[in-house]
Design a protein around this motif. Structure first.
Motif: not given
Length: 417
Positions: A127-130, A138-139, A275-277, A334-335
């Motif tokens: 709801t905060m991010l798109q 999440n990362a 890495a996920a980010g 997981s992310i």
């Protein structure tokens, strides 16, 4: 035009998570050390922790329902304030004669509050991010948790050794109230849902609607949860039970080596979340199967090294590197998995769906621990009989999911088009 990741709301959420997690980690470390010193039994504290997970498993779905029906900001503020009050009361009533009872009660209360807070926090992020910022967000949350896990135990240990249990408890109380203060300034839109019937009817209706969504409308979510749960039995069994057993019992190394391994795993978790980010916009969904298979590839060398005539330190080094690889992959996957679920779930259902994710994770983890506890005891002298087959199973399961992730990628492209 790229949207800013660190909006005011998200920055306040991250600051709140940082202080909250820090308070949780120093508190639980101090409580564990106190119980171990008072009883001399790791089994007692393990039993207390196991009992404390039961409320989280049972109440997480209710936490998801609340997250979708009430103001999420207010829920987070209330829960962190209640956590601070609960720890304050426990510290006031704590004495040598009732310590175990008070600590057990406190851990159960914290588990109950956590069952409501976890799905609420996870529901706030989309709801905060798109778009890709959801995955990056999440990362960042994962990185904050990993940094807290890396730093807080060391500081908590120093504080406990210098001051004792109660001062650490009061320090954690300050952390929880600071978190509640940060959350007071978060502004989220809240769409009130029309309530029809009593509480039981509302819970039943919400539960059925969310289950229908993931079992019929978005079957990919339920399949992803089942796949993750299946692999988690093997991977978490090997890492949670295997690491301390292999270091302390099989290799005969002291607690310093185990502590170093745990610190290395915390660093690996941070690197995996980074890495996920970085890969948020680059990693294709169908490649997640290769990511899962790589966990099995990391497990196999740990089994092979126990077949080779090499010294203990070499075995330890290879084991730590392999387990760090597993931890980094777990963090990255997981992310991505959580972000995919969040992107596919409408706002009015996301709290409940994220609660199911937490419940599945909590349910299967004890299974893996029990199974691998038995296996490691049974094959104490032939560890490779446990590790090599486990690595092969995880590798095959990951590669077998390739078509599933390809279909998931097509669905995502159709939604985005």
């Amino acid at each position: 035009m790229t949207e800013n990741l660190f909006t005011k709301n998200f920055t306040l959420l991250i600051l709140g998570q940082l202080t909250s997690l820090f308070g949780n980690f120093i508190l639980k470390l101090a409580l564990s050390m106190y119980v171990l010193e008072a009883t001399g039994s790791a089994a007692i504290f393990a039993g207390i922790l196991s009992a404390a997970t039961i409320p989280a498993i049972l109440l997480s779905p209710l936490g998801g329902i609340l997250a979708d029906r009430a103001d999420r900001r207010n829920i987070m503020v209330a829960l962190d304030a209640l956590t601070g009050v609960s720890v304050s009361c426990a510290a006031l009533f704590l004495s040598e004669s009732n310590a175990i009872a008070v600590i057990s009660t406190l851990l159960i209360i914290l588990s109950i509050l956590g069952a409501f807070e976890t799905p609420t926090v996870q529901a706030c992020i989309p709801t905060m991010l798109q778009g890709d910022n959801i995955m990056k967000g999440n990362a960042v949350v994962n990185q904050v948790a990993s940094l807290s896990c890396l730093i807080a135990p060391m500081l908590g240990g120093v504080l406990y050794a210098m001051l004792g249990l109660k001062p650490v408890m009061y320090a954690s109380v300050v952390c929880f109230f600071i978190t509640a203060l940060f959350e007071c300034f978060i502004k989220l839109s809240c769409q009130r849902t029309q309530n029809q019937g009593g509480v039981f009817q509302i819970v039943k209706q919400d539960f059925l609607s969310s289950m229908q969504y993931i079992s019929k409308e978005q079957t990919s979510i339920s399949k992803l949860l089942l796949l993750t749960a299946f692999l988690r039995i093997f991977v978490m069994g090997v890492t949670i039970v295997g690491l301390p057993f292999l270091v302390r019992t099989v290799l005969g190394l002291n607690a310093k080596y185990y502590g170093a391994a745990e610190s290395a795993l915390a660093v690996a978790t941070i690197l995996g979340s980074i890495a996920a980010g970085v890969l948020a916009e680059k990693l294709k969904i169908h490649k997640l199967s290769v990511l899962l298979a790589s966990m099995g590839i990391f497990i196999i060398p740990v089994g092979i090294v126990f077949l080779l005539p090499v010294n203990v330190i070499i075995k330890y080094g290879i084991m730590v590197v392999s387990f760090c690889g597993i931890q980094a992959v777990i963090s990255t996957f997981s992310i991505f998995a959580v972000s995919l679920i969040q992107q596919r779930t409408p706002n009015h259902l996301i709290g409940k769906v994220m609660a199911y994710t937490s419940t599945v994770t909590l349910c299967v983890q004890p299974i893996g621990q029990i199974v691998y506890g038995f296996l490691f005891d049974r094959f104490h002298s032939d560890i490779y009989f446990v590790l090599i087959p486990t690595g092969i199973i995880v590798c095959i399961a990951g590669l077998s999911a390739m078509n599933f992730f390809k279909n998931m990628e097509k669905e995502q492209q159709e939604v985005s088009a």
